[in-house]
Enzyme design. Structure first.
Site, PDB file in Angstrom:
ATOM      1  N   HIS A  11      29.557 -61.894  -2.244  1.00 28.50           N
ATOM      2  CA  HIS A  11      29.225 -63.277  -1.384  1.00 28.50           C
ATOM      3  C   HIS A  11      27.754 -63.777  -1.808  1.00 28.50           C
ATOM      4  O   HIS A  11      27.159 -62.976  -2.545  1.00 28.50           O
ATOM      5  CB  HIS A  11      29.196 -62.845   0.169  1.00 28.50           C
ATOM      6  CG  HIS A  11      28.114 -61.593   0.329  1.00 28.50           C
ATOM      7  ND1 HIS A  11      26.820 -61.779   0.466  1.00 28.50           N
ATOM      8  CD2 HIS A  11      28.275 -60.472   0.345  1.00 28.50           C
ATOM      9  CE1 HIS A  11      26.198 -60.634   0.472  1.00 28.50           C
ATOM     10  NE2 HIS A  11      26.972 -59.556   0.539  1.00 28.50           N
ATOM     11  N   GLU A  85      32.214 -54.647   3.731  1.00 29.68           N
ATOM     12  CA  GLU A  85      31.040 -53.747   3.170  1.00 29.68           C
ATOM     13  C   GLU A  85      31.107 -52.539   3.548  1.00 29.68           C
ATOM     14  O   GLU A  85      31.579 -52.200   4.761  1.00 29.68           O
ATOM     15  CB  GLU A  85      29.796 -54.650   3.498  1.00 29.68           C
ATOM     16  CG  GLU A  85      28.711 -53.860   2.566  1.00 29.68           C
ATOM     17  CD  GLU A  85      28.600 -53.714   1.102  1.00 29.68           C
ATOM     18  OE1 GLU A  85      29.753 -52.859   0.896  1.00 29.68           O
ATOM     19  OE2 GLU A  85      27.783 -54.189   0.411  1.00 29.68           O
TER      20      GLU A  85
END
Length: 231
Positions: A11, A85
């Site tokens: 990202h 994550e």
């Protein structure tokens, strides 16, 4: 069957990235630079590959990054919690200095390459296992002409690559990923004994700015036109 190419895309930047705060599974949005990084990297990805499927972590920063590619290619973006994550538990939102002050022994062990203990963090092996399972399942639904783009996160991608290459979680030979940069994997060659091979690591449109984390190049607003362009 499996996808002919898997792109693992990190990202864009967030305020926590900019402030060097451990992000983990805290749902922090892209900042202004991160939005620019996502759009710039999406353009580069779309020009380099022909994505077939775009899948994202369910966390907002990854979804927004993936959507930049979805908007450019016309592909829908789906989410998969398995590629989110690594959780860092009580350490999320803190800087390294703040962690060291509050958990000096655990921090020292972490810096030395050991697992964070007693803070509610996921282990490397747990993240590796879910990343490998997620990417493998998603790729298995595609064919050899297809490109799967998975938008994920720094630690998750590093561990995912490690696992997809058949290496153990404690192996630390993969460097970290810059924001909005990607890695490319291809299926292992027949007879190689490898499920996947790494074709490229930490690739991105770095030519787009002299400083990727500073955002787009802009003229100095304090300079007049004659100074900027003496010709």
């Amino acid at each position: 069957m499996t996808a002919g190419r898997v792109v693992l895309w990190r990202h864009g930047r967030t305020a926590h990235n900019a402030a060097a705060r451990l992000q983990g599974q805290s749902d922090i949005p892209l900042d202004e630079v991160g939005v620019w990084q996502a759009e710039t990297a999406a353009a580069a990805l779309a020009s380099r590959y022909r994505p077939t499927v775009v899948v994202s972590s369910d966390l907002g920063r990854a979804r927004a990054t993936a959507q930049a590619l979805g908007d450019r290619t016309g592909l829908p973006v789906t989410t998969d919690v398995r590629v989110r994550e690594r959780s860092f538990g009580d350490w999320e939102g803190l800087t390294s200095a703040e962690i060291a002050e509050r958990w000096p022994e655990q921090h020292a062990a972490w810096v030395a390459g050991h697992e964070p203990e007693r803070v509610g963090a996921e282990t490397r092996a747990q993240v590796l296992d879910r990343m490998v399972a997620g990417v493998t399942d998603l790729a298995a639904a595609l064919g050899s002409e297809d490109t799967l783009v998975v938008t994920s996160h720094g630690a998750a991608i590093t561990l995912g690559i490690t696992g997809l290459l058949g290496l153990p979680a404690e192996w630390k030979g993969v460097s970290g990923m810059s924001n909005a940069h990607w890695a490319e994997l291809r299926p292992g060659r027949p007879g190689s004994g490898l499920a996947w091979r790494l074709e490229a690591l930490n690739v991105g449109p770095v030519h787009a700015s002299s400083d990727w984390n500073a955002g787009p190049d802009r003229p100095d607003e304090g300079m007049d036109d004659e100074v900027r362009d003496p010709a």
